[in-house]
Design a protein around this motif. Structure first.
Motif, PDB file in Angstrom:
ATOM      1  N   TRP A  18      32.788  45.877  37.623  1.00  0.00           N
ATOM      2  CA  TRP A  18      32.643  46.477  36.299  1.00  0.00           C
ATOM      3  C   TRP A  18      32.220  45.465  35.237  1.00  0.00           C
ATOM      4  N   ARG A  19      32.656  44.206  35.358  1.00  0.00           N
ATOM      5  CA  ARG A  19      32.204  43.193  34.403  1.00  0.00           C
ATOM      6  C   ARG A  19      30.696  42.990  34.511  1.00  0.00           C
ATOM      7  N   LEU A  79      29.589  53.392  30.352  1.00  0.00           N
ATOM      8  CA  LEU A  79      29.924  52.385  31.356  1.00  0.00           C
ATOM      9  C   LEU A  79      30.144  53.047  32.718  1.00  0.00           C
ATOM     10  N   LEU A  80      30.865  54.150  32.735  1.00  0.00           N
ATOM     11  CA  LEU A  80      31.133  54.866  33.990  1.00  0.00           C
ATOM     12  C   LEU A  80      29.848  55.396  34.606  1.00  0.00           C
ATOM     13  N   GLY A 135      37.968  42.111  32.888  1.00  0.00           N
ATOM     14  CA  GLY A 135      38.046  43.179  33.881  1.00  0.00           C
ATOM     15  C   GLY A 135      39.241  44.073  33.643  1.00  0.00           C
ATOM     16  N   ARG A 153      34.494  53.001  44.453  1.00  0.00           N
ATOM     17  CA  ARG A 153      35.291  51.926  43.862  1.00  0.00           C
ATOM     18  C   ARG A 153      36.766  52.288  43.670  1.00  0.00           C
ATOM     19  N   VAL A 203      28.527  45.243  35.595  1.00  0.00           N
ATOM     20  CA  VAL A 203      27.883  46.441  35.029  1.00  0.00           C
ATOM     21  C   VAL A 203      27.774  46.290  33.519  1.00  0.00           C
ATOM     22  N   TRP A 204      28.847  45.807  32.897  1.00  0.00           N
ATOM     23  CA  TRP A 204      28.840  45.580  31.441  1.00  0.00           C
ATOM     24  C   TRP A 204      27.731  44.595  31.064  1.00  0.00           C
ATOM     25  N   ARG A 241      38.847  52.584  31.160  1.00  0.00           N
ATOM     26  CA  ARG A 241      38.463  53.674  32.066  1.00  0.00           C
ATOM     27  C   ARG A 241      39.644  54.621  32.295  1.00  0.00           C
ATOM     28  N   GLU A 286      35.244  59.055  39.127  1.00  0.00           N
ATOM     29  CA  GLU A 286      34.055  58.434  39.706  1.00  0.00           C
ATOM     30  C   GLU A 286      33.110  59.457  40.324  1.00  0.00           C
ATOM     31  N   LEU A 346      38.501  46.503  30.795  1.00  0.00           N
ATOM     32  CA  LEU A 346      37.624  47.587  31.239  1.00  0.00           C
ATOM     33  C   LEU A 346      38.399  48.594  32.086  1.00  0.00           C
ATOM     34  N   GLY A 353      27.814  52.481  35.916  1.00  0.00           N
ATOM     35  CA  GLY A 353      28.413  51.978  37.146  1.00  0.00           C
ATOM     36  C   GLY A 353      27.889  52.700  38.375  1.00  0.00           C
TER      37      GLY A 353
END
Length: 452
Positions: free
Chosen positions: A72-73, A60-61, A93, A328, A75-76, A100, A338, A96, A64
């Motif tokens: 992030w939602r 996910l990271l 959110g 972000r 991206v999912w 993270r 990040e 997630l 992103g």
């Protein structure tokens, strides 16, 4: 009813709660086993497998970074768009964010340490010169969110209009000029300058390398410490800097000393001519390659132009990937995570491009389009395509095929005036700006410096 076409395709991903964890075809460069090892080595494996296993969070990271304009939602949603028919989680959110935070920066840092380095087997012009790997070090700044937590570590730049809108971090990278792959990187507050961060990159320097540096890095202590690693240096210094003439060489260069280091000095005059006129500049280059017979001055002057490859790498990260956006993360710990994820995402894209051009030795890696590679990678994440490789080995892949099918033309010498494209104040009139890119010719004259 007219004729219809039906497209069916097979999607192969991990099972169960791990299914959303992928990076499309780039998963082959960052496979499940690698991510699992990163989590195990850093102690970040989940205690129990629920909706968001740690491996999925790492992907996910990374995803992103391919979709920096999305929350992030969203991206999912991109990661799970190709998983129709599979029971996948729909986390909030907040969930997630907690995931993270639970994973932290350490697994991403571990992945970067594993993946950083030159692309294997690339020996094209620009990547190597007379048996030396051509590298460059330079720094840039990246804007970060203006949050109270970030402001405890990162400050806003001073400027004529009372200060910038966002704080910034300083990123310093060691790049292989031929492929623009990242050999190492460090970052931190802008309160420290580039020469403060540069010694932290010395761990990645060794014999068989030549490092290109701009004038900001011409400190004798830094040059001395780089030379001590076995790597050679080619750095520009101020034209008026006093460097005594110890012995003259036939190619116009001369031997001197920079502190305790024996160096060779090359003074030259470079003229760039275009249809709009010409301009001439004086350059003084200093190198630890002291033998003018094995490393001619004229070739070193042309080689120094390769330093601009690191500027292109920064353009690809800050403009092509990020689109000029602010990062972000709203905490220093989040920024640590990040930035390392961004470096990993950039590196795997570059490795995929190098794998493709490496199958065509006649092609300069410069001709591969980073934009095509990035957009293809995004498409394959959405499609969940190429996640698990088939039995037949495909070294090029979909990303490579699209890059090779639409190569950029051979680089031509062009120039355009350097201007402030975004003024501090929109009311600060700049007059008429010539934005034309002109075809240019370059002439180089090596100068003989008078003896003091």
């Amino acid at each position: 009813m007219g004729a219809q076409s039906v497209i069916s395709r097979e999607v192969v991903v991990a099972a169960g709660a791990f299914a959303p964890g992928h990076l499309g075809e780039l998963t082959r460069i960052v496979p499940f086993e690698m991510v699992d090892e990163a989590l195990a080595q850093t102690g970040r494996v989940q205690a129990r497998v629920r909706d968001l296993p740690s491996r999925v969070v790492v992907y996910l990271l990374l995803a992103g970074c391919l979709f920096p304009g999305l929350g992030w939602r969203q991206v999912w949603k991109r990661m799970t768009a190709g998983l129709d028919g599979l029971p996948v989680a729909d986390p909030t959110g907040g969930a997630l964010a907690q995931a993270r935070k639970r994973v932290g920066a350490e697994p991403l840092r571990w992945l970067f340490d594993l993946l950083r380095g030159p692309a294997a087997g690339i020996r094209t012009t620009g990547a190597w010169w007379r048996g030396l790997m051509v590298c460059a070090i330079d720094g840039t700044t990246i804007a970060v969110p203006d949050s109270p937590a970030n402001l405890t570590e990162y400050t806003k730049h001073r400027c004529n209009n009372g200060g910038s809108g966002y704080p910034a971090l300083r990123l310093l990278v060691l790049v292989s000029c031929g492929t623009r792959t990242v050999l190492d990187a460090v970052f931190g507050p802008t309160a420290d300058g580039e020469t403060t961060y540069a010694p932290r990159l010395l761990r990645s320097l060794h014999k068989g390398m030549i490092v290109l540096l701009d004038r900001n890095f011409a400190a004798q202590t830094l040059v001395s410490t780089i030379a001590a690693t076995g790597a050679h240096v080619l750095v520009r210094v101020k034209s008026g800097r006093h460097l005594p003439v110890l012995r003259r060489n036939r190619d116009g260069s001369y031997l001197s000393r920079l502190g305790t280091v024996a160096v060779r000095v090359i003074d030259c005059e470079i003229t760039i001519a275009t249809a709009a006129g010409h301009r001439t500049g004086l350059y003084r280059l200093v190198t630890t390659l002291t033998d003018h017979r094995t490393h001619p001055a004229a070739e070193l002057i042309r080689l120094y132009h390769e330093r601009w490859e690191i500027e292109t790498a920064y353009l690809e990260i800050k403009s092509t990937i990020l689109g000029g956006r602010v990062l972000r993360a709203r905490t220093p710990a989040g920024l640590d995570q990040e930035i390392h994820a961004l470096l990993v995402a950039y590196q795997v894209l570059r490795l995929a491009m190098a794998d493709a051009t490496g199958t065509r030795p006649e092609i300069d890696p410069d001709r591969a389009s980073f934009t095509i590679a990035l957009n293809t990678a995004r498409d394959l994440v959405i499609q969940a395509a190429g996640v698990i490789a088939g039995t037949a080995i495909d070294l090029v892949g979909t990303i490579g095929r699209r890059v090779l099918a639409d190569l950029m033309p051979n680089r031509r010498i062009r120039t355009r005036p350097r201007v402030v494209k975004r003024a501090i104040s929109k009311y600060n009139a700049k007059g008429t700006v010539d934005r034309t890119s002109y075809k240019a010719t370059i002439s180089i004259d090596i100068l003989t410096t008078p003896d003091p």
